[in-house]
Write a protein that holds these residues in place. Structure first.
Motif, PDB file in Angstrom:
ATOM      1  N   ASP A 183      30.337  50.293  33.506  1.00 29.69           N
ATOM      2  CA  ASP A 183      31.543  51.068  33.213  1.00 29.69           C
ATOM      3  C   ASP A 183      32.652  50.253  32.590  1.00 29.69           C
ATOM      4  N   GLY A 184      32.515  48.945  32.578  1.00 29.95           N
ATOM      5  CA  GLY A 184      33.581  48.159  31.985  1.00 29.95           C
ATOM      6  C   GLY A 184      33.655  46.732  32.480  1.00 29.95           C
ATOM      7  N   ILE A 185      34.822  46.169  32.288  1.00 28.01           N
ATOM      8  CA  ILE A 185      35.046  44.749  32.588  1.00 28.01           C
ATOM      9  C   ILE A 185      36.272  44.647  33.493  1.00 28.01           C
ATOM     10  N   THR A 186      36.172  43.820  34.510  1.00 28.48           N
ATOM     11  CA  THR A 186      37.314  43.624  35.402  1.00 28.48           C
ATOM     12  C   THR A 186      37.593  42.123  35.490  1.00 28.48           C
ATOM     13  N   VAL A 187      38.849  41.765  35.363  1.00 28.44           N
ATOM     14  CA  VAL A 187      39.225  40.350  35.409  1.00 28.44           C
ATOM     15  C   VAL A 187      40.106  40.111  36.635  1.00 28.44           C
ATOM     16  N   TYR A 188      39.690  39.141  37.461  1.00 28.73           N
ATOM     17  CA  TYR A 188      40.405  38.855  38.695  1.00 28.73           C
ATOM     18  C   TYR A 188      41.033  37.466  38.640  1.00 28.73           C
ATOM     19  N   PHE A 189      42.073  37.293  39.374  1.00 25.82           N
ATOM     20  CA  PHE A 189      42.662  35.974  39.581  1.00 25.82           C
ATOM     21  C   PHE A 189      41.720  35.215  40.514  1.00 25.82           C
ATOM     22  N   LYS A 190      41.416  33.966  40.142  1.00 33.35           N
ATOM     23  CA  LYS A 190      40.483  33.212  40.973  1.00 33.35           C
ATOM     24  C   LYS A 190      41.278  32.458  42.036  1.00 33.35           C
ATOM     25  N   SER A 191      41.229  33.009  43.205  1.00 34.60           N
ATOM     26  CA  SER A 191      41.955  32.394  44.310  1.00 34.60           C
ATOM     27  C   SER A 191      41.037  31.398  45.014  1.00 34.60           C
ATOM     28  N   SER A 192      41.642  30.406  45.650  1.00 38.61           N
ATOM     29  CA  SER A 192      40.822  29.456  46.408  1.00 38.61           C
ATOM     30  C   SER A 192      40.219  30.142  47.633  1.00 38.61           C
ATOM     31  N   ASP A 193      40.809  31.274  47.998  1.00 41.36           N
ATOM     32  CA  ASP A 193      40.278  32.042  49.116  1.00 41.36           C
ATOM     33  C   ASP A 193      39.465  33.220  48.548  1.00 41.36           C
ATOM     34  N   ASP A 194      38.137  33.108  48.624  1.00 42.77           N
ATOM     35  CA  ASP A 194      37.267  34.121  48.010  1.00 42.77           C
ATOM     36  C   ASP A 194      37.483  35.523  48.580  1.00 42.77           C
ATOM     37  N   THR A 195      37.961  35.577  49.794  1.00 43.35           N
ATOM     38  CA  THR A 195      38.132  36.900  50.427  1.00 43.35           C
ATOM     39  C   THR A 195      39.246  37.701  49.754  1.00 43.35           C
ATOM     40  N   ASP A 223      42.546  28.804  31.834  1.00 43.91           N
ATOM     41  CA  ASP A 223      41.273  28.125  32.064  1.00 43.91           C
ATOM     42  C   ASP A 223      41.037  27.851  33.550  1.00 43.91           C
ATOM     43  N   GLY A 224      39.921  28.300  34.037  1.00 44.69           N
ATOM     44  CA  GLY A 224      39.539  28.019  35.410  1.00 44.69           C
ATOM     45  C   GLY A 224      40.263  28.848  36.448  1.00 44.69           C
ATOM     46  N   LYS A 225      41.051  29.830  35.980  1.00 44.05           N
ATOM     47  CA  LYS A 225      41.854  30.558  36.957  1.00 44.05           C
ATOM     48  C   LYS A 225      41.472  32.030  37.070  1.00 44.05           C
ATOM     49  N   TYR A 226      40.377  32.416  36.425  1.00 45.52           N
ATOM     50  CA  TYR A 226      40.018  33.830  36.478  1.00 45.52           C
ATOM     51  C   TYR A 226      38.510  34.012  36.680  1.00 45.52           C
ATOM     52  N   THR A 227      38.172  35.194  37.098  1.00 45.06           N
ATOM     53  CA  THR A 227      36.768  35.551  37.273  1.00 45.06           C
ATOM     54  C   THR A 227      36.542  36.902  36.609  1.00 45.06           C
TER      55      THR A 227
END
Lengths: 185, 422
Positions: B194-206, B184-188
């Protein structure tokens, strides 16, 4: 062994030709090993594919602790057991085939005598447990296979392998002697 | 060496279980002693017979090299930071394990000691002022404070099912999966055609683009760098499109403070991948059944494979090949264990879709994907059902063909025409 380590290192550097060499070197032996367990040629081929694909993706975990060939046999053994478990198949020795191989070098009259012992041979093979069978399979794959290699593949001690092997050998000899005596009467 | 010693060691000699020196002595004696030589030959024959009990005939084996090489991602090694890092860590595991265990033990002792002294201190304070603030618990350190639920990072337009807030469902692509509570709250999530991509939500957006956790991408558009295997299913079909499930190939800086959290989630990805489901959307907003990719007219072209026992004779099979089958919103053809089943037409059929894995086939059908000519790790099973009788079982393959099962055989279906929309 050094040659295998070189091949592994090269694969990990991205050299696919080295993996090709690994397949070429071990494919046939792995097939024979798997086939002797699952007793079905098509299944054995599928398992060989699975073994090498797993080897490729897990290659970075190979620590060099075991001989590379022993590591391969371990993976092949696990895959074969998985298949046997999943399919709940009791894979038994195909005594007809084994007998064919065993009597290849015998004369016709000897062959006839040996035929009579087929039932007893079946009974003898039934007295062997899984580990005994594995020892015979691995020893039979290559005449240069050492007890330490078998111990590594089966993850048991070398002394256990030796004592089991000599016990099978003794049992087999007394079985043969009994058959020979019976034939002479 | 005498004959007695030779006889005693003969078994070990044959099994090559002697030292080099002893082996050479045995070989030398063998050359000189005729009686020992015949004993050796006798024993060797027995030895070969014993080993041949478990031997197999592999003379007709054809190399599987091409299939193996086709089954691997050839770019797996070489360029990936993650694979190199992982390899390095594994290789040096023993070297670092001892240091790691010692360090962990010291940290644990320190934390335990601090906690212990704090508790003693706190008890002493309470004992010293028994009448003050006695509505407060004596030891606040021991009270578990429920964590504040972080706001979900799921984009606003992401459809989320009400009964399970962690289930992500993309009806457009026909894919759903369920996140773990701990995520919860840790992914984007990023969605595309073409599909779905799941990223780790870092405090650093870059860092976003370097913090990939997993992706589900249409196979034809999949970049090879996303092809790390991260769990099962590896590939599947949804709405007629083949998807590949891929994992991270690195890029997240190990020196970054959130790296441990990223690795933890990375290890958990396989548990999320397990929950991937193909979503069937029988009705759109207007209440109409949507067109399915398998709607149309199909022709039975051949028998792909047969199980050991079947109900169709060769003659029956010849009659079946060339027959047409139709699947649409209004009607569907039937197929079963006898020729009569083909004559039943199902009106307003129900299409039940289930993703089936390779293992499912091996366990339930005792048949491998290879025999059915399936390359993916999973296949979409479509159960066509009517209100009373009729129906059939179809399997949608990645190459656009289908399989229909009946009478112990799998038949291939090729699409001959799409049914026009009225």
């Amino acid at each position: 062994m050094t040659e295998d380590l070189e091949l592994v290192k090269n694969v990990l550097k991205g050299n696919i030709e080295s993996f090709n060499s690994i397949i070429r070197k071990y494919e046939s032996a792995i097939y024979r090993y798997v086939l002797s367990m699952v007793k079905d040629k098509e299944t054995a081929k599928d398992i060989v594919q699975e073994v090498f694909i797993t080897v490729f993706y897990k290659l970075y975990t190979y620590s060099g602790q075991y001989k590379f060939s022993n590591w391969l046999y371990q993976i092949a053994r696990n895959k074969s057991f998985d298949y046997i478990k999943k399919n709940k198949r009791i894979v038994q020795l195909d005594i007809e085939n084994a007998w064919d191989v065993a009597t290849k070098e015998l004369m016709p009259e000897q062959s006839l005598e040996f035929k009579e012992t087929k039932e007893e041979l079946k009974n003898f093979m039934k007295t062997l447990d899984d580990v005994d069978r594995q020892i015979l399979i691995l020893k039979g794959l290559n005449e240069n296979t050492k007890f330490i290699d078998i111990a590594e593949v089966l993850k048991i001690s070398e002394s256990t392998v030796k004592s089991k092997y000599y016990r099978i050998w003794k049992k087999y000899k007394s079985f043969i002697e009994k058959q020979e005596k019976r034939c002479m009467i | 060496m005498d004959c007695r010693k030779f006889t005693k060691d003969l078994c070990a000699y044959i099994a090559k279980d002697l030292s080099q020196e002893a082996y050479e002595a045995m070989a030398k004696h063998l050359e000189q002693c005729e009686s020992c030589k015949s004993l050796y030959e006798y024993e060797l024959k027995r030895y070969k017979q014993l080993l041949s009990m478990e031997s197999v005939d592999a003379s007709d084996y054809s190399s599987q090299r091409v299939e193996i090489l086709n089954g691997i991602d050839k770019n797996r090694y070489g360029g990936s930071i993650m694979s190199r890092l992982s390899f390095f860590l594994k290789k040096n595991f023993l070297k670092y394990a001892a240091t790691g265990i010692t360090a962990t033990a010291i940290i644990f002792i320190c934390i335990f000691s601090i906690g212990y002294f704090k508790e003693i201190n706190s008890r002493n304070n309470i004992a010293e002022r028994p009448n003050k603030e006695n509505t407060q618990p004596a030891n606040t350190d021991q009270i578990a404070v429920p964590p504040v639920e972080p706001p979900s990072t799921t984009p606003v337009d992401t459809p989320v099912q009400e009964n399970n807030p962690r289930m992500y469902s993309n009806e457009k692509l026909g894919i759903s999966f369920t996140f773990l509570d701990s995520w919860d709250g840790k992914y984007t999530i990023k969605e595309s055609e073409d599909g779905i991509t799941v990223y780790f939500k870092s405090s650093d957006d870059t860092l976003l683009n370097n913090a990939l956790l997993f992706c589900i991408l249409a196979k034809s558009n999949t970049n090879s760098k996303y092809t790390d295997i991260i769990g099962q299913p590896r590939s599947f079909s949804a709405k007629g499109i083949n998807y590949i499930v891929g994992g991270p190939t690195g890029g997240f800086d190990p020196s970054y403070k959130e790296y441990t959290e990223f690795l933890k989630m990375h290890d958990e990805v396989k548990d999320i991948v397990k929950t991937i489901k193909v979503v069937s959307s029988p009705q759109n907003n207007s209440g109409k059944i949507e067109d399915e990719v398998f709607f149309g007219e199909w022709t039975i072209t051949r028998v792909v494979t047969s199980l050991s026992a079947g109900t169709y004779s060769k003659e029956d099979i010849n009659n079946i090949i060339g027959k047409k089958m139709i699947f649409s919103k209004e009607k569907a053809s039937s197929f079963g264990d006898n020729l009569e089943s083909y004559d039943v037409e199902v009106n307003y059929p129900i299409y039940e879709k289930t993703l089936r894995s390779k293992e499912y086939f091996l366990t339930n059908w005792k048949i491998g994907f290879k025999q059915l000519g399936i390359i993916c790790d999973s296949i979409l099973e479509i159960n066509v059902k009517g209100s009373s009788q009729g129906g059939c079982t179809l399997f949608l393959k990645e190459d656009g063909t289908m399989l229909v099962y009946g009478g112990g055989s799998f038949f291939e279906l090729k699409k001959t025409s799409s049914l026009s929309e009225n």
